[in-house]
Every structure is written in structure tokens, then in C-alpha cells.
Design an enzyme around this catalytic site. Sequence first.
Site, mmCIF file in Angstrom:
data_model
loop_
_atom_site.group_PDB
_atom_site.id
_atom_site.type_symbol
_atom_site.label_atom_id
_atom_site.label_comp_id
_atom_site.label_asym_id
_atom_site.label_seq_id
_atom_site.Cartn_x
_atom_site.Cartn_y
_atom_site.Cartn_z
ATOM 1 N N ARG A 1 42.324 31.601 46.434
ATOM 2 C CA ARG A 1 40.972 32.143 46.265
ATOM 3 C C ARG A 1 40.204 31.355 45.219
ATOM 4 O O ARG A 1 40.697 31.096 44.122
ATOM 5 C CB ARG A 1 41.032 33.613 45.855
ATOM 6 C CG ARG A 1 39.642 34.179 45.628
ATOM 7 C CD ARG A 1 39.597 35.651 45.672
ATOM 8 N NE ARG A 1 38.229 36.123 45.530
ATOM 9 C CZ ARG A 1 37.907 37.397 45.378
ATOM 10 N NH1 ARG A 1 38.853 38.305 45.368
ATOM 11 N NH2 ARG A 1 36.654 37.754 45.263
ATOM 12 N N ARG B 1 36.045 34.631 51.008
ATOM 13 C CA ARG B 1 37.285 34.566 50.243
ATOM 14 C C ARG B 1 38.485 34.577 51.173
ATOM 15 O O ARG B 1 38.473 35.211 52.223
ATOM 16 C CB ARG B 1 37.362 35.680 49.203
ATOM 17 C CG ARG B 1 37.531 37.121 49.667
ATOM 18 C CD ARG B 1 36.259 37.785 50.149
ATOM 19 N NE ARG B 1 35.157 37.773 49.198
ATOM 20 C CZ ARG B 1 34.971 38.721 48.287
ATOM 21 N NH1 ARG B 1 35.762 39.755 48.224
ATOM 22 N NH2 ARG B 1 33.961 38.669 47.474
ATOM 23 N N ASP C 1 41.257 39.029 49.035
ATOM 24 C CA ASP C 1 40.710 39.906 48.007
ATOM 25 C C ASP C 1 41.569 41.161 48.002
ATOM 26 O O ASP C 1 41.666 41.841 49.019
ATOM 27 C CB ASP C 1 39.259 40.237 48.360
ATOM 28 C CG ASP C 1 38.619 41.235 47.416
ATOM 29 O OD1 ASP C 1 38.903 41.176 46.204
ATOM 30 O OD2 ASP C 1 37.817 42.060 47.889
ATOM 31 N N ASP D 1 42.085 44.695 46.130
ATOM 32 C CA ASP D 1 41.451 45.650 45.219
ATOM 33 C C ASP D 1 42.290 46.914 45.115
ATOM 34 O O ASP D 1 42.746 47.434 46.137
ATOM 35 C CB ASP D 1 40.064 46.048 45.736
ATOM 36 C CG ASP D 1 39.070 44.896 45.730
ATOM 37 O OD1 ASP D 1 39.198 44.007 44.869
ATOM 38 O OD2 ASP D 1 38.169 44.897 46.580
#
Length: 172
Positions: free
Chosen positions: A83, A92, A95, A97
Amino acid sequence: MNTAFLSVGTNMGDRETYLRSAITSLRATEGIELIERSSIYETAPVGVTDQADFLNIVVRLTTTLAPLELLAVCQRIEQELGRERTIRWGPRTADLDILLYNDDAIESETLSVPHPRMRERAFVLIPLTELAPECTDPVTGRQFRDEPAIQEGGVVLWGAIEKDGTGDEEFV
Ligand code: X6L
Ligand code: MG
Ligand code: MG
């Protein structure tokens, strides 16, 4: 033991391979046990709309790691998957989260849990409620399935995952 839900998204290159690699890296991490993952959804980009469609999933894991340690794992995996942080909200490779960590509400310099914008994103709400239909937001007390944003559209089933409940099945 702690339970966390993570969102994983990708919209560059071989998206399925990035998802697969992210899962493999999570599984290989000491202190993390991957419990299950959602189906894969193809999702229209939100925020910066002029970019490729994403693949998004949500995973449920148990962990002995503290929230900030789990965040560091997410960032390490994003790094491993190449990334680059150039354009804010831009394309990207991966990712990761943290959406939820137990029923904790965390507000620190580097981490907010529940993820502060998860209630507004169908690409999070749909895979999350696939895994946890009854799941309640620890801050608002509302069930995620009742969030209006879940109706938003732009989220299409891309690849169902066969589940046998062991968490050991091959990815896709
Ligand atoms: C106004 C301003 C309205 C900003 C919305 C929304 C910004 C979402 C960022 C926003 C705004 C985000 C993914 C994505 C991103 C993903 C899909 C973000 C961060 N990540 N779209 N957009 N999947 N479909 O994983 O979520 S950038
Ligand atoms: Mg994100
Ligand atoms: Mg992120």
C-alpha cells in the site's frame, strides 16, 4: 478473549489475491484467530468516486492483542501488500480497518472504535450484517442492519464463500 470485526478493501491490481493475502497474513499472526469472513462484495467507490470498484469483505476474529496492537498488525499487512499512501481516499491494494473491538468505545490519537464512519457505508454494513445480523452498535445502541445507509446500493455479491464453520476452508 476479545472479538473484533475488520473491514478489508482493495481496488487495485489482482483484487482477489490481495484479499486472499490479507486473510493469510491475519491467520499467520500470533495472537489472532480468524473465525469467519463474509462473502466478497464488489462495491462502487465512496468518497473519491473516480476510481475503480472495490472488493470488500468483513472478517470476525478473536485476539489476545490490544486494540492498538491489532491496528499495528493491520498497518503491517497493508505495508506488506504494497500500500502506498498518496491520494487521500484514493486507490489502494489493501485497506484493513478495525470496525469493532468487543463493545469497546475507543477514542485515541490514532484509533477510533467503532470505526467512526462505518454506519454510513453500505460496503461495511452489508458484509458485517451477513456475519452478525443482530450486531448492535455499542455507541448508538442501534442494530447495524437498521442503518439507512445499508439501502444505499452500489454493493453487489461478487463471490460467495463456502463456510463449514471451522475457519479452515480455502479462500474462495
Ligand atoms: C463526503 C466526503 C462524503 C467524504 C463521503 C466516504 C470519504 C468514504 C472516504 C466521504 C468519504 C470514505 C472504500 C471506498 C474508500 C472501500 C468502497 C472511505 C475511505 N474506501 N469505497 N472508499 N470501498 N466501495 O473500501 O471509505 S476511501
Ligand atoms: Mg477504509
Ligand atoms: Mg484504513
